[in-house]
Design an enzyme around this catalytic site. Structure first.
Site, PDB file in Angstrom:
ATOM      1  CG  ASP A   1      -2.337   0.778   0.599  1.00  9.91           C
ATOM      2  OD1 ASP A   1      -3.304   0.965   0.149  1.00  9.91           O
ATOM      3  OD2 ASP A   1      -2.221   2.227   1.196  1.00  9.91           O
TER       4      ASP A   1
HETATM    5  C1  TTP Z   1       3.219   8.084  -5.533  1.00 13.29           C
HETATM    6  C2  TTP Z   1       2.859   7.282  -6.940  1.00 13.29           C
HETATM    7  C3  TTP Z   1       2.084   6.573  -7.057  1.00 13.29           C
HETATM    8  N1  TTP Z   1       1.572   5.800  -7.810  1.00 13.29           N
HETATM    9  C4  TTP Z   1       0.473   4.520  -7.180  1.00 13.29           C
HETATM   10  C5  TTP Z   1       1.270   3.098  -6.615  1.00 13.29           C
HETATM   11  C6  TTP Z   1      -0.409   2.864  -6.634  1.00 13.29           C
HETATM   12  O1  TTP Z   1      -0.997   1.304  -7.340  1.00 13.29           O
HETATM   13  C7  TTP Z   1      -1.259   3.643  -6.170  1.00 13.29           C
HETATM   14  C8  TTP Z   1      -1.206   4.380  -4.641  1.00 13.29           C
HETATM   15  O2  TTP Z   1      -3.299   3.528  -4.327  1.00 13.29           O
HETATM   16  P1  TTP Z   1      -3.493   1.932  -3.106  1.00 13.29           P
HETATM   17  O3  TTP Z   1      -4.035   1.678  -2.158  1.00 13.29           O
HETATM   18  O4  TTP Z   1      -1.326   2.094  -2.317  1.00 13.29           O
HETATM   19  O5  TTP Z   1      -2.760   0.386  -4.666  1.00 13.29           O
HETATM   20  P2  TTP Z   1      -3.802  -0.081  -5.281  1.00 13.29           P
HETATM   21  O6  TTP Z   1      -5.207   0.741  -4.860  1.00 13.29           O
HETATM   22  O7  TTP Z   1      -3.535   0.740  -6.633  1.00 13.29           O
HETATM   23  O8  TTP Z   1      -4.221  -1.628  -5.582  1.00 13.29           O
HETATM   24  P3  TTP Z   1      -4.023  -2.368  -4.869  1.00 13.29           P
HETATM   25  O9  TTP Z   1      -4.307  -1.963  -3.424  1.00 13.29           O
HETATM   26  O10 TTP Z   1      -4.757  -3.468  -4.701  1.00 13.29           O
HETATM   27  O11 TTP Z   1      -2.735  -3.072  -4.277  1.00 13.29           O
HETATM   28  O12 TTP Z   1      -0.683   4.870  -6.911  1.00 13.29           O
HETATM   29  C9  TTP Z   1       2.324   5.802  -8.397  1.00 13.29           C
HETATM   30  O13 TTP Z   1       2.274   4.889  -9.573  1.00 13.29           O
HETATM   31  N2  TTP Z   1       2.757   6.452  -8.950  1.00 13.29           N
HETATM   32  C10 TTP Z   1       3.510   6.986  -8.424  1.00 13.29           C
HETATM   33  O14 TTP Z   1       5.299   8.143  -8.420  1.00 13.29           O
END
Ligand code: TTP
Length: 201
Positions: free
Chosen positions: A69
């Site tokens: 997460d």
């Molecule tokens: C800061 C940042 C975040 N992110 C993304 C990563 C995560 O996918 C998302 C944060 O949400 P999360 O809630 O961590 O994950 P998710 O809902 O996408 O997937 P799951 O819970 O099923 O594992 O933001 C990027 O892709 N690039 C970035 O620079």
């Protein structure tokens, strides 16, 4: 043994693939309720733990479940994914011209063994104008990402520099996860080396 990635995130899928493992994807449904009493580090660890436990309930004892997460923290405020474009604009304004921290919690579960850790990376944004924030939101990139940006995409245009693990910002700290997987008997480097030797034959 099967490896299961408890995530719907296409970024995490790609990053785990980059480590040389084959795996199946089984996203956790998990409710991400607010936990104001937790620090960002405790929060991402707790959410990763919950996702791993949920998905491992339907897994075999020998399966390895990986969950994660990611949140962004600035000024004691935790930023998850933006609700809408206005919320994304608020987040990007808060990040403009300064440094914030990206936290990713990682949970690895195999049988009775449950490891939960987190990685923190400092990210510095250049100052952004309202016009630039508007244009960036128009790309559609902010909406499914913590903090409202993706460093791996057009968001790279906003980031002056980082301190720490780049992959942690994208959503999965590969180096830390590699060490955690080794602790439950899955050595990524050994597996990659084996595969490469096979390819050379
Ligand atoms: C800061 C940042 C975040 N992110 C993304 C990563 C995560 O996918 C998302 C944060 O949400 P999360 O809630 O961590 O994950 P998710 O809902 O996408 O997937 P799951 O819970 O099923 O594992 O933001 C990027 O892709 N690039 C970035 O620079």
């Amino acid at each position: 043994m099967a490896m299961i990635l408890a995530s719907q995130s296409p970024r995490r899928r790609e990053l785990l693939g980059q480590m040389g493992f084959s795996f199946t994807v089984r996203p956790a449904r998990g409710e991400e309720l607010p936990h104001p009493e937790l620090t960002p580090a405790q929060l991402v660890e707790e959410l990763a733990r919950q996702k791993a436990l949920e998905v491992s309930a339907g897994a075999d004892a020998d399966d390895v479940v990986v969950a994660a997460d990611t949140v962004v923290a600035v000024d004691g405020t935790v930023l998850g994914k933006p609700r809408d474009r206005a919320h994304a604009a608020e987040m990007l304004s808060a990040l403009s011209g300064r440094e914030h921290t990206v936290y990713t919690g990682v949970a690895v579960k195999r049988g009775e063994k449950l490891l939960v850790e987190h990685e923190a990376t400092l990210v510095r944004f250049r100052p952004l104008t309202q016009r630039e924030i508007h244009l960036y939101i128009q790309t559609g990139e902010p909406m499914d990402k913590a903090g409202g940006y993706g460093i791996q995409g057009y968001g790279a245009l906003l980031v002056e520099g980082i301190r720490g693990d780049y992959f942690n910002v994208v959503g999965l700290p590969i180096c830390r996860l590699g060490r955690m997987l080794a602790q439950v008997g899955e050595d990524a480097l050994a597996r990659c080396a084996e595969t490469c030797v096979e390819k050379e034959r």
